[in-house]
Design a protein around this motif. Structure first.
Motif, mmCIF file in Angstrom:
data_model
loop_
_atom_site.group_PDB
_atom_site.id
_atom_site.type_symbol
_atom_site.label_atom_id
_atom_site.label_comp_id
_atom_site.label_asym_id
_atom_site.label_seq_id
_atom_site.Cartn_x
_atom_site.Cartn_y
_atom_site.Cartn_z
ATOM 1 N N ASP A 116 16.294 9.448 1.888
ATOM 2 C CA ASP A 116 16.784 9.027 3.092
ATOM 3 C C ASP A 116 15.987 9.058 4.091
ATOM 4 O OD1 ASP A 116 19.359 8.577 1.517
ATOM 5 O OD2 ASP A 116 20.499 10.230 2.438
ATOM 6 N N GLU A 117 15.216 10.123 4.222
ATOM 7 C CA GLU A 117 14.059 10.185 5.366
ATOM 8 C C GLU A 117 13.088 9.135 5.134
ATOM 9 O OE1 GLU A 117 12.617 12.099 8.905
ATOM 10 O OE2 GLU A 117 14.541 12.246 7.731
ATOM 11 N N LEU A 118 12.865 8.947 3.894
ATOM 12 C CA LEU A 118 11.665 7.907 3.677
ATOM 13 C C LEU A 118 12.215 6.443 4.087
ATOM 14 C CD1 LEU A 118 10.519 8.781 -0.001
ATOM 15 C CD2 LEU A 118 9.186 8.756 1.973
ATOM 16 N N LEU A 119 13.520 6.043 3.626
ATOM 17 C CA LEU A 119 14.150 4.976 3.920
ATOM 18 C C LEU A 119 14.303 4.633 5.444
ATOM 19 C CD1 LEU A 119 16.848 4.636 1.012
ATOM 20 C CD2 LEU A 119 14.504 3.250 1.341
ATOM 21 N N ALA A 120 14.719 5.754 6.045
ATOM 22 C CA ALA A 120 14.985 5.722 7.483
ATOM 23 C C ALA A 120 13.606 5.451 8.281
ATOM 24 C CB ALA A 120 15.642 7.001 7.984
ATOM 25 N N ASN A 121 12.478 5.771 7.705
ATOM 26 C CA ASN A 121 11.110 5.483 8.336
ATOM 27 C C ASN A 121 10.578 4.570 7.864
ATOM 28 O OD1 ASN A 121 10.111 7.743 10.202
ATOM 29 N ND2 ASN A 121 11.376 8.724 8.650
ATOM 30 N N GLY A 122 11.448 3.284 7.091
ATOM 31 C CA GLY A 122 11.005 2.200 6.553
ATOM 32 C C GLY A 122 9.677 2.262 5.495
ATOM 33 N N ILE A 123 9.893 3.265 4.521
ATOM 34 C CA ILE A 123 8.890 3.437 3.544
ATOM 35 C C ILE A 123 9.777 3.380 2.330
ATOM 36 C CG2 ILE A 123 7.500 5.297 2.459
ATOM 37 C CD1 ILE A 123 7.074 6.463 5.489
ATOM 38 N N THR A 124 9.259 2.768 1.226
ATOM 39 C CA THR A 124 9.945 2.623 0.038
ATOM 40 C C THR A 124 9.671 3.479 -1.009
ATOM 41 O OG1 THR A 124 10.113 0.071 0.156
ATOM 42 C CG2 THR A 124 10.321 0.688 -1.848
ATOM 43 N N PRO A 125 10.580 4.326 -1.518
ATOM 44 C CA PRO A 125 10.244 5.143 -2.670
ATOM 45 C C PRO A 125 9.724 4.438 -4.172
ATOM 46 C CG PRO A 125 12.524 5.316 -2.228
ATOM 47 C CD PRO A 125 11.953 4.297 -1.216
ATOM 48 N N ARG B 8 7.360 16.629 7.583
ATOM 49 C CA ARG B 8 6.029 16.461 7.980
ATOM 50 C C ARG B 8 5.183 15.395 7.036
ATOM 51 N NH1 ARG B 8 1.962 14.693 10.756
ATOM 52 N NH2 ARG B 8 0.134 15.822 10.416
ATOM 53 N N ASP B 9 5.487 15.606 5.635
ATOM 54 C CA ASP B 9 4.882 14.823 4.929
ATOM 55 C C ASP B 9 5.223 13.245 5.114
ATOM 56 O OD1 ASP B 9 4.001 16.931 3.588
ATOM 57 O OD2 ASP B 9 5.329 16.739 1.898
ATOM 58 N N ILE B 10 6.324 12.926 5.640
ATOM 59 C CA ILE B 10 6.871 11.560 5.864
ATOM 60 C C ILE B 10 6.156 11.292 7.005
ATOM 61 C CG2 ILE B 10 9.046 10.048 6.171
ATOM 62 C CD1 ILE B 10 10.289 12.014 4.081
ATOM 63 N N GLU B 11 6.220 12.141 7.962
ATOM 64 C CA GLU B 11 5.280 11.958 9.371
ATOM 65 C C GLU B 11 3.935 11.413 8.814
ATOM 66 O OE1 GLU B 11 5.201 15.266 11.817
ATOM 67 O OE2 GLU B 11 7.341 15.026 12.356
ATOM 68 N N MET B 12 3.151 12.042 8.011
ATOM 69 C CA MET B 12 2.012 11.548 7.759
ATOM 70 C C MET B 12 1.973 10.397 7.027
ATOM 71 S SD MET B 12 1.120 15.462 5.970
ATOM 72 C CE MET B 12 0.090 14.830 4.607
ATOM 73 N N LEU B 13 2.769 9.765 6.357
ATOM 74 C CA LEU B 13 3.114 8.517 5.775
ATOM 75 C C LEU B 13 3.269 7.588 6.790
ATOM 76 C CD1 LEU B 13 5.538 9.237 2.873
ATOM 77 C CD2 LEU B 13 2.886 8.858 2.524
ATOM 78 N N LYS B 14 3.835 8.071 7.829
ATOM 79 C CA LYS B 14 3.942 6.819 9.027
ATOM 80 C C LYS B 14 2.815 6.855 9.570
ATOM 81 C CE LYS B 14 7.248 5.408 10.885
ATOM 82 N NZ LYS B 14 7.862 3.968 10.883
ATOM 83 N N ASN C 182 4.885 2.076 0.730
ATOM 84 C CA ASN C 182 5.538 2.816 -0.172
ATOM 85 C C ASN C 182 4.822 4.220 -0.608
ATOM 86 O OD1 ASN C 182 6.502 0.120 -1.013
ATOM 87 N ND2 ASN C 182 4.786 -0.175 -2.156
ATOM 88 N N TYR C 183 5.813 4.979 -1.026
ATOM 89 C CA TYR C 183 5.430 6.287 -1.324
ATOM 90 C C TYR C 183 5.860 6.855 -2.708
ATOM 91 C CZ TYR C 183 5.387 11.821 -0.854
ATOM 92 O OH TYR C 183 5.034 12.859 -1.284
ATOM 93 N N ARG C 184 4.791 7.332 -3.585
ATOM 94 C CA ARG C 184 5.305 7.567 -4.949
ATOM 95 C C ARG C 184 5.285 9.104 -5.030
ATOM 96 N NH1 ARG C 184 1.540 8.497 -10.051
ATOM 97 N NH2 ARG C 184 2.933 9.048 -11.511
ATOM 98 N N PHE D 161 0.879 -1.067 -0.156
ATOM 99 C CA PHE D 161 -0.186 0.131 0.026
ATOM 100 C C PHE D 161 0.902 1.073 -0.049
ATOM 101 C CE2 PHE D 161 -2.526 -3.186 2.011
ATOM 102 C CZ PHE D 161 -3.927 -3.100 1.271
ATOM 103 N N GLY D 162 0.313 2.426 -0.783
ATOM 104 C CA GLY D 162 1.088 3.508 -0.541
ATOM 105 C C GLY D 162 0.267 4.716 -0.872
ATOM 106 N N THR D 163 0.731 5.832 -1.289
ATOM 107 C CA THR D 163 0.026 7.054 -1.607
ATOM 108 C C THR D 163 0.895 7.697 -2.353
ATOM 109 O OG1 THR D 163 -1.368 8.928 -0.981
ATOM 110 C CG2 THR D 163 0.645 8.365 0.295
#
Length: 527
Positions: free
Chosen positions: A131-140, A87-93, A99-101, A35-37
């Motif tokens: 790097d911030e995405l990957l540090a939070n376990g989110i695949t770009p 803040r965007d990546i906090e929202m993803l968390k 994933n994040y596209r 799942f992603g957004t």
């Protein structure tokens, strides 16, 4: 007329007719489903002239032709994600996505469009985001091009000049060099039909060109070749060391014949050839090239218009071979479906020449389908589309990279919640019936600049206060529902969260006036 396509189209249309009512039983996603957004750089980043960024053709339109945007707005600040990406990546968390596209702004990396100067601040910005995405376990999942062409290249011809194939290849190589050690999922170009139709055909998107019968086709032709160039560069220079995958994003509508007449069925096949097969066939079919029905129809129309050659410039066999197989997966954007019919009312309806006249049908969306803005909800269309791709194109790997519903402002977005659940239900059913769908990305993470609609349409699961200098983001009901689906992997129609209760500060702001009015009322009654 291809018998196989007729049987697929008509049988799926029949399934659509009998499955429009959504069964509200619980539906579960497979354990490995992702799942992603999604977002796009120009729509969210802002900082249009910061960090060494060059002008995009949308920056130019916002200044030279502001009347082209419905509310006269622009994306100079947008969601200010250039400064607020954490803040965007906090929202993803908060949502719990896998994933994040996101997309990379070509003029932020190459301000003048070409790699003779690579902007170090642009590289640093996207390095920080990745790097911030990957540090939070989110695949770009990174889109290379989401419509923000450098204005310098636009002035040299943009997508209607053959040179852009090389320009895009050079740009793709820069991205692989700087980000490919961490980015393993690339999407070359977003929605060729939409980009070419509105940008070069109807002139409502940048670069505001109006040539629906010639430049529309040239744009699509070059996008297909540019995708192939970027794919082969990765395959030959980077895949062995980086081990990633390269796909592209194609937008598709599902189409149903209004009746079972020969004219309507053939009209539906013609419409599907342009809106599905036009960009699928050169890449995902065994024979390659444009669909023969498109080649023949444009050639016939061109001859009838007194032209010596088809307006759809043919590919050489070498080019056909070069494009075949140039996607490791398909990014599918789907929002709506349409009925089509073909009768005397189509005569004289469209400009000549134009792609609409070439297709030669009338489209129809019933008022019974829930709608907002340009989106009409018909969830069985997504199921039928996925089955069509499975049967016609040897069941390619598919990620649904955009699917969403616009709404008015406000946190209780029940229309979007209904749309999301029903379309995700169609995905579950398609996967159960063998479609090779690996993931779903909701459009969009947050409200953003919606191209020619400006800020008049809101697609965000997070509301963005565009009047607040801080661009405050607040989760809507749809965000809470999506979060629960991701947590449980179940579509539960009975789950009914309160977006105000989920936010203590917002709840106080929302309920305080109500409680105050009740207290005043009780006081007056007692006095």
């Amino acid at each position: 007329m291809e018998v196989k396509k007729i049987l697929i189209l008509f049988s799926l249309s029949f399934i659509s007719a009998i499955s429009n009512e959504i069964d509200e039983n619980l539906k579960s996603f497979p354990a490995d489903f992702e799942f992603g957004t999604s977002t796009a750089s120009y729509q969210i980043e802002g900082a249009w002239n910061e960090g060494g960024k060059g002008w995009s053709m949308w920056d130019y339109v916002a200044r030279a032709r502001p009347e082209a945007i419905r509310d006269g707005s622009n994306a100079d600040i947008a969601c200010n994600s250039y400064h607020l990406y954490k803040r965007d990546i906090e929202m993803l968390k908060e949502l719990g996505v896998d994933n994040y596209r996101l997309s990379i702004a070509w003029p932020r990396i190459l301000p003048y469009g070409r790699p003779d100067y690579v902007n170090p601040e642009g590289i640093a910005y996207y390095n920080a985001v990745i790097d911030e995405l990957l540090a939070n376990g989110i695949t770009p999942f990174v889109t290379m091009y989401h419509w923000d062409l450098p204005q310098n290249l636009n002035e040299q011809g943009g997508w209607i000049t053959d040179e852009i194939v090389d320009w895009f290849g050079d740009y793709a190589r820069v991205l692989y060099q700087h980000f490919g050690d961490r980015v393993k999922n690339w999407l070359t170009l977003n929605e060729p039909y939409v980009h070419c139709f509105f940008g070069y055909g109807r002139g409502s998107h940048a670069p505001l060109r109006t040539s629906p019968g010639v430049e529309f086709y040239e744009c699509g032709r070059n996008i297909l070749l540019a995708n192939a160039r970027a794919y082969h560069i990765y395959d030959e220079e980077f895949r062995a060391a980086q081990g990633g995958k390269v796909g592209l994003v194609i937008s598709m509508e599902w189409v149903l014949p209004l009746t079972d007449s020969d004219d309507d069925v053939q009209g539906a096949l013609d419409y599907a050839a342009y809106h599905i097969d036009h960009y699928m066939h050169p890449i995902f079919s065994e024979e390659g090239n444009f669909p023969q029905i498109v080649i023949d129809r444009v050639a016939e129309a061109s001859a009838n218009q007194g032209l010596n050659a088809s307006r759809l410039r043919p590919f050489a066999q070498e080019q056909i071979d070069y494009m075949k197989g140039t996607a490791d997966f398909l990014g599918l954007n789907h929002y709506s479906s349409k009925y089509v019919y073909r009768n005397s009312s189509v005569e004289g309806r469209y400009d000549v020449p134009s792609v609409e006249d070439d297709i030669h049908v009338v489209t129809y969306q019933p008022p019974s389908w829930p709608s907002h803005g340009f989106i009409y909800e018909y969830a069985p269309g997504l199921y039928n589309l996925l089955m069509y791709l499975k049967d016609q194109y040897n069941n390619p790997v598919v990620y649904i990279t955009e699917n969403g519903f616009s709404s008015d402002t406000g946190l209780v977005d029940d229309g979007r919640v209904q749309y999301m659940r029903n379309y995700m239900r169609s995905v579950v059913d398609a996967v159960a019936d063998g479609a090779n769908v690996k993931g779903y990305f909701a459009w969009s993470l947050m409200d953003n600049f919606e191209w020619s609609f400006g800020y008049t349409l809101r697609f965000g699961m997070y509301q963005v206060d565009m009047d607040d200098p801080d661009r405050t983001r607040t989760p809507r009901k749809s965000a809470l529902v999506y979060k629960e689906i991701l947590r449980s992997r179940v579509i539960d129609y009975s789950y009914d969260p309160d977006p105000y209760a989920a936010l203590p500060d917002a709840a106080v702001a929302y309920y305080a006036p109500v409680m105050l009015n009740l207290i005043v009322l009780l006081f007056n009654l007692l006095m």
